[in-house]
Design an enzyme around this catalytic site. Structure first.
Site, PDB file in Angstrom:
ATOM      1  N   ASP A 119      41.578  12.436  76.577  1.00 27.77           N
ATOM      2  CA  ASP A 119      42.973  12.803  76.395  1.00 27.77           C
ATOM      3  C   ASP A 119      43.241  13.922  75.207  1.00 27.77           C
ATOM      4  O   ASP A 119      42.274  13.587  74.304  1.00 27.77           O
ATOM      5  CB  ASP A 119      43.838  11.461  76.433  1.00 27.77           C
ATOM      6  CG  ASP A 119      45.253  11.842  76.380  1.00 27.77           C
ATOM      7  OD1 ASP A 119      45.904  12.609  76.812  1.00 27.77           O
ATOM      8  OD2 ASP A 119      46.027  11.173  75.422  1.00 27.77           O
TER       9      ASP A 119
ATOM     10  N   ASP B 191      44.862   6.942  74.915  1.00 28.62           N
ATOM     11  CA  ASP B 191      45.557   5.906  74.069  1.00 28.62           C
ATOM     12  C   ASP B 191      46.902   5.694  74.722  1.00 28.62           C
ATOM     13  O   ASP B 191      47.604   4.432  74.144  1.00 28.62           O
ATOM     14  CB  ASP B 191      45.613   6.344  72.939  1.00 28.62           C
ATOM     15  CG  ASP B 191      46.837   7.555  72.582  1.00 28.62           C
ATOM     16  OD1 ASP B 191      46.553   8.421  73.660  1.00 28.62           O
ATOM     17  OD2 ASP B 191      47.365   7.636  71.635  1.00 28.62           O
TER      18      ASP B 191
ATOM     19  N   ASP C 133      47.745   6.990  80.346  1.00 24.92           N
ATOM     20  CA  ASP C 133      46.123   7.183  80.569  1.00 24.92           C
ATOM     21  C   ASP C 133      45.658   5.541  80.957  1.00 24.92           C
ATOM     22  O   ASP C 133      44.688   5.515  81.425  1.00 24.92           O
ATOM     23  CB  ASP C 133      45.370   6.973  78.831  1.00 24.92           C
ATOM     24  CG  ASP C 133      45.834   8.414  78.458  1.00 24.92           C
ATOM     25  OD1 ASP C 133      45.816   9.330  79.255  1.00 24.92           O
ATOM     26  OD2 ASP C 133      45.823   8.427  77.071  1.00 24.92           O
TER      27      ASP C 133
END
Length: 644
Positions: free
Chosen positions: A326, A518, A522
């Site tokens: 990410d 995080d 996600d």
């Protein structure tokens, strides 16, 4: 006495063996042989029952070698050797427990430090609590009353006193002017960490030589340390698929032992030779090696600030071929700050920011907090919306006194407002677009720089055999491309919804795939990846719960550390298994040739067990390559402060 109760088979075998030796010394060979044979056959029957149950469950193990070794030594009259084999098997369990206890030392250390009580400030009569001098934010002395309460009863906003040498019971903010804290049990950093007023404190850290005051920011169940403890409990109770590798060697190893025993019997014409071969073919090295190595690897990871939930994850980490990341909060620090405001209409900069912040207060996106902080810094009040809707990963729409305000990505804002023009961005910048009353009114340019360790981490992953690295982000392509170029990523997938990330990970060809993230959005992709890694220091609870690995520091380089530990753990486990097999085969060959009597073989097998365990415990250390990587990555340097 506790050891007798814990290991009754060891104690019983030692007593019977002592009695047998006394009988032999007294000239009662017949009674000694009968007693040893009956006891050894009883143990063999016990092992055979367990073996039969496993066979019924479809598992072929190598316990058959131990049973055969005991029975064969009894049949050929080597009753002393049969007792030593029984003692070796019983002692092997004790040795495994010792090794496992050492390997789990870092894990159990975390559990033992769970804070149970807290010293909470209260107002009341002197009898209500003890008087303790505290220090306020400005450093002046104040007289405060405290009461000891259960840590679970402390509420957010409570003021606590942490005495010298005590464990910080909950997450909070330091109120005292400064403090020194030992976070080694959580982070692996051996040096004390200095904190100043306003800095965040992590529960589980050890206070230094001065009492400090803190304000609680999370309840017991939500504090960082409680989350770590929950993960550690899962990790300690797990079993690795790698442990079953021993059973993969069971069939060829057993067949080889029987073959060598039969050859020795045929050549020598003596059935004792068959028993002598089987005595040194007992399976303790195979049964002990892998579990100890994996427990050591999990302990090593915990010491490095990486919590591996399940031991089997280490095997997956050792084979990672693709790493997906990410962007916000993972490759970047996740703390965007306002750089400037670009207006596109009659409204002033502060008016655009005020509208954006008023709408963003109804959003859970990480950027919303940054927009609101920017408005607070300018003392801009937030308006209350009569209606607000968040469109996940796109933006938010809110109504204020009949005026519609939309904030988010350019495409989203363009659906509700005309005249949207994308703004130019420099490296590390991103833009939030604002529309009001159907018109585009401006954009907020934020800066969220790449982590300083990002490029180095990706380089280390490449050195560890990771063939492909991918960025999966919900941000616009232009913003994502800036960060990707700096990090050295070539595969960028931008403007991804959570389901898009899931499909992207599922479609990646080089497996296993590791996903690092995080945020709440996600969580689905972390769950679907072969190995999900959550940046737990700033990440959401949802991300941590769905991940297989949680990094408790705000340090991306720990991703490479996790892969390195996985590779070393598997290497040590396999090496230990092969050491056990190699030494056992060498002893079997010597026994088949008549050079290893049964008693000597039984005793030598204990040395094989010891060598296997000692080698497996090497997984506790970083290894030569791990130590070199630690120096390169600067892990031995002073760690940056946790975010406040």
């Amino acid at each position: 006495m506790k050891y007798v109760l814990r290991y009754p088979l060891v104690a019983g075998t030692l007593l019977v063996l002592l009695a047998v030796l006394v009988l032999v010394a007294a000239g009662q060979d017949g009674i000694a042989r009968a007693a040893a044979s009956v006891y050894a056959l009883a143990v063999a029957a016990y092992l055979a029952v367990g073996m039969a149950r496993r066979l019924a469950g479809g598992q072929f193990g190598i316990d058959i070698l131990a049973v055969t070794a005991i029975v064969s030594t009894v049949l050929v009259g080597e009753y002393i050797a049969s007792m030593i084999v029984v003692l070796m098997l019983a002692g092997g369990t004790a040795l495994e427990d010792y090794a496992a206890g050492r390997a789990k030392g870092e894990l159990t250390a975390l559990l033992e430090r769970v804070p149970q009580t807290a010293h909470r400030e209260r107002n009341g009569s002197p009898a209500a609590g003890t008087h303790t001098a505290g220090t306020d934010t400005a450093g002046t002395q104040t007289e405060s009353q405290h009461e000891d309460v259960a840590a679970a009863d402390v509420e957010i906003g409570d003021i606590l006193l942490v005495k010298p040498g005590e464990v910080v019971p909950l997450d909070g903010v330091l109120l005292s002017e400064f403090g020194s804290f030992d976070e080694s049990s959580l982070t692996g950093e051996s040096l004390p960490v200095e904190r100043s007023a306003g800095d965040g404190l992590m529960s589980g850290s050890l206070n230094g030589e001065a009492a400090v005051r803190m304000r609680v920011t999370a309840r017991m169940e939500d504090s960082q340390y409680s989350r770590i403890v929950a993960l550690v409990k899962e990790a300690a109770e797990s079993k690795a698929p790698m442990v079953r590798l021993a059973d993969r060697y069971a069939v060829p190893f057993t067949a080889l032992a029987y073959l060598l025993g039969a050859v020795g019997w045929i050549i020598s014409g003596s059935p004792e030779r068959f028993a002598e071969v089987l005595v040194v073919a007992t399976p303790c090295p195979l049964l002990i090696a892998a579990p100890v190595a994996f427990l050591g690897g999990m302990s090593r990871a915990a010491h490095s600030g990486v919590i591996v939930k399940y031991a089997g994850v280490l095997e997956q980490l050792s084979r990672i071929k693709t790493a997906a990341f990410d962007k916000t909060g993972t490759l970047t620090y996740g703390r965007p700050s306002l750089v400037h405001i670009r207006t596109a209409g009659p409204l002033a900069e502060d008016e655009v920011l005020q509208l954006a912040a008023s709408a963003e207060q109804y959003s859970s996106h990480v950027l919303a907090a940054s927009v609101m902080d920017a408005a607070r810094n300018r003392a801009l009040p937030f308006a209350a919306a009569t209606e607000a809707t968040e469109f996940a990963t796109h933006g938010v729409r809110a109504r204020f006194d009949g005026q519609d305000v939309v904030v988010g990505k350019p495409a989203f804002v363009a659906e509700w407002a005309s005249g949207v023009v994308e703004t130019g961005l420099a490296s590390g910048e991103l833009a939030i677009y604002v529309g009001a009353s159907g018109n585009f009114v401006g954009s907020l340019v934020m800066s969220d720089p790449i982590r300083k360790e990002a490029r180095r981490t990706l380089g280390e992953l490449k050195d560890l055999g990771v063939r492909r690295t991918v960025m999966l982000t919900g941000d616009a392509l232009a913003t994502a491309r800036h960060i990707a170029d700096e990090a050295g990523l070539t595969d960028v997938r931008a403007e991804c919804l959570p389901r898009d990330k899931v499909e992207a990970v599922r479609s990646l060809p080089d497996r296993p795939v590791m996903m690092v993230g995080d945020g709440v959005n996600d969580a689905p992709v972390l769950a679907v990846a072969d190995v999900g890694i959550a940046m737990g220091a700033r990440g959401s609870t949802a991300a941590g719960e769905s991940a297989d690995v949680v990094i408790i520091l705000d340090d991306l380089s720990k991703v490479a550390t996790a892969v390195r530990i996985g590779q070393r753990t598997v290497q040590v486990a396999l090496q230990s298994i092969w050491i056990g097999i190699g030494l056992s085969v060498a002893l079997m060959l010597a026994a088949a040739a008549g050079y290893v009597p049964a008693i000597a073989g039984a005793l030598s097998q204990e040395l094989v067990d010891l060598a296997t365990i000692l080698n497996a415990l090497r997984s506790l250390g970083p290894g030569r390559h791990g130590a070199a990587a630690r120096v390169r990555s600067g892990e031995s340097a002073r760690r940056a402060p946790l975010p406040g």
